[in-house]
Design a protein around this motif. Structure first.
Motif, PDB file in Angstrom:
ATOM      1  N   THR A 122       0.548   3.701  -3.330  1.00 31.75           N
ATOM      2  CA  THR A 122      -0.245   4.677  -2.912  1.00 31.75           C
ATOM      3  C   THR A 122       0.566   6.054  -2.784  1.00 31.75           C
ATOM      4  O   THR A 122       0.295   7.001  -3.366  1.00 31.75           O
ATOM      5  N   TYR A 123       1.471   5.736  -1.997  1.00 29.38           N
ATOM      6  CA  TYR A 123       2.484   7.117  -1.452  1.00 29.38           C
ATOM      7  C   TYR A 123       3.826   7.192  -2.178  1.00 29.38           C
ATOM      8  O   TYR A 123       4.599   8.311  -1.857  1.00 29.38           O
ATOM      9  N   ALA A 157       5.764  12.501   0.492  1.00 33.15           N
ATOM     10  CA  ALA A 157       5.448  11.132   0.369  1.00 33.15           C
ATOM     11  C   ALA A 157       5.761  10.361   1.686  1.00 33.15           C
ATOM     12  O   ALA A 157       4.840   9.546   2.398  1.00 33.15           O
ATOM     13  N   ASP A 199       3.248  11.451   4.466  1.00 27.90           N
ATOM     14  CA  ASP A 199       1.824  11.084   4.184  1.00 27.90           C
ATOM     15  C   ASP A 199       1.944   9.602   4.569  1.00 27.90           C
ATOM     16  O   ASP A 199       1.019   8.910   4.972  1.00 27.90           O
ATOM     17  N   SER A 200       2.950   8.881   4.221  1.00 24.93           N
ATOM     18  CA  SER A 200       2.959   7.367   4.626  1.00 24.93           C
ATOM     19  C   SER A 200       2.881   7.138   6.328  1.00 24.93           C
ATOM     20  O   SER A 200       2.317   6.444   6.425  1.00 24.93           O
ATOM     21  N   LYS A 208       0.942  -1.040   0.133  1.00 22.96           N
ATOM     22  CA  LYS A 208      -0.086   0.025  -0.109  1.00 22.96           C
ATOM     23  C   LYS A 208       0.706   1.280   0.012  1.00 22.96           C
ATOM     24  O   LYS A 208       0.718   2.281  -0.754  1.00 22.96           O
ATOM     25  N   LEU A 209       1.874   1.358   0.851  1.00 20.55           N
ATOM     26  CA  LEU A 209       2.742   2.407   0.755  1.00 20.55           C
ATOM     27  C   LEU A 209       3.386   2.396  -0.370  1.00 20.55           C
ATOM     28  O   LEU A 209       3.593   3.657  -0.794  1.00 20.55           O
ATOM     29  N   LEU A 220      12.515   4.203   4.808  1.00 12.33           N
ATOM     30  CA  LEU A 220      11.684   4.980   3.546  1.00 12.33           C
ATOM     31  C   LEU A 220      12.590   6.144   2.976  1.00 12.33           C
ATOM     32  O   LEU A 220      13.100   6.838   3.438  1.00 12.33           O
ATOM     33  N   TRP A 264      -0.637   7.780   7.290  1.00 17.73           N
ATOM     34  CA  TRP A 264      -1.609   6.749   6.869  1.00 17.73           C
ATOM     35  C   TRP A 264      -1.238   5.332   7.968  1.00 17.73           C
ATOM     36  O   TRP A 264      -2.099   4.830   8.376  1.00 17.73           O
ATOM     37  N   VAL A 277       6.729   5.727  -2.074  1.00 19.40           N
ATOM     38  CA  VAL A 277       7.811   5.422  -1.343  1.00 19.40           C
ATOM     39  C   VAL A 277       8.345   4.229  -1.487  1.00 19.40           C
ATOM     40  O   VAL A 277       7.906   3.334  -1.690  1.00 19.40           O
TER      41      VAL A 277
END
Length: 137
Positions: free
Chosen positions: A25-26, A55, A58-59, A21-22, A49, A62, A28
């Motif tokens: 979506t983000y 990014a 935001d990660s 997902k990371l 990361l 989340w 990274v």
């Protein structure tokens, strides 16, 4: 930009594709430096990361939102080099090769290779290593 984090999560979160997902979506990149994860038991990941500051931020937000405890690694491995007797015990357990013996048989430590596994902490007869401290995000 690169930042290292400790991620702790409950047994219910082990089944979620957090890393995928990371990445999707983000945007990274994730380098897993150390992992202790068991289905039904929860776990802990030490990750690095890579991406833009936004990014990564935001990660982290989340991850916090889904219930992951996120702690920034503010220090990595603490090594009291002055007390070292160059016995090499730590090098025997350092699979990442962050600890090695140089050509003169002196201990060399390369922090960029360290994965913060903690094996050297237990291997050192002089107790010269300690693990990093974390700062909750």
């Amino acid at each position: 930009m690169k930042k290292r984090y400790a991620l702790r999560f409950s047994p219910t979160l082990v089944e979620l594709p957090l890393v995928g997902k990371l990445v999707r979506t983000y945007d990274v990149d994730i380098n897993i430096l150390n992992a202790d994860v068991a289905s039904g038991k929860g776990g802990k990941l030490i990750v690095e990361l890579s991406g833009t500051e936004k990014a990564i931020g935001d990660s982290v937000q989340w991850l916090l939102g889904v219930g992951v405890t996120v702690s920034e690694m503010v220090k990595e491995l603490i090594f009291e080099e002055a007390g070292c007797i160059n016995c090499g015990s730590c090098t025997a357990v350092c699979f990442s090769k962050a600890l090695s013996m140089d050509k003169d048989w002196h201990l060399a430590y390369d922090a960029s290779l360290c994965v913060v596994c903690g094996l050297c902490v237990h291997a050192c007869p002089m107790k010269l290593f300690a693990l990093s401290t974390e700062k909750e995000a």
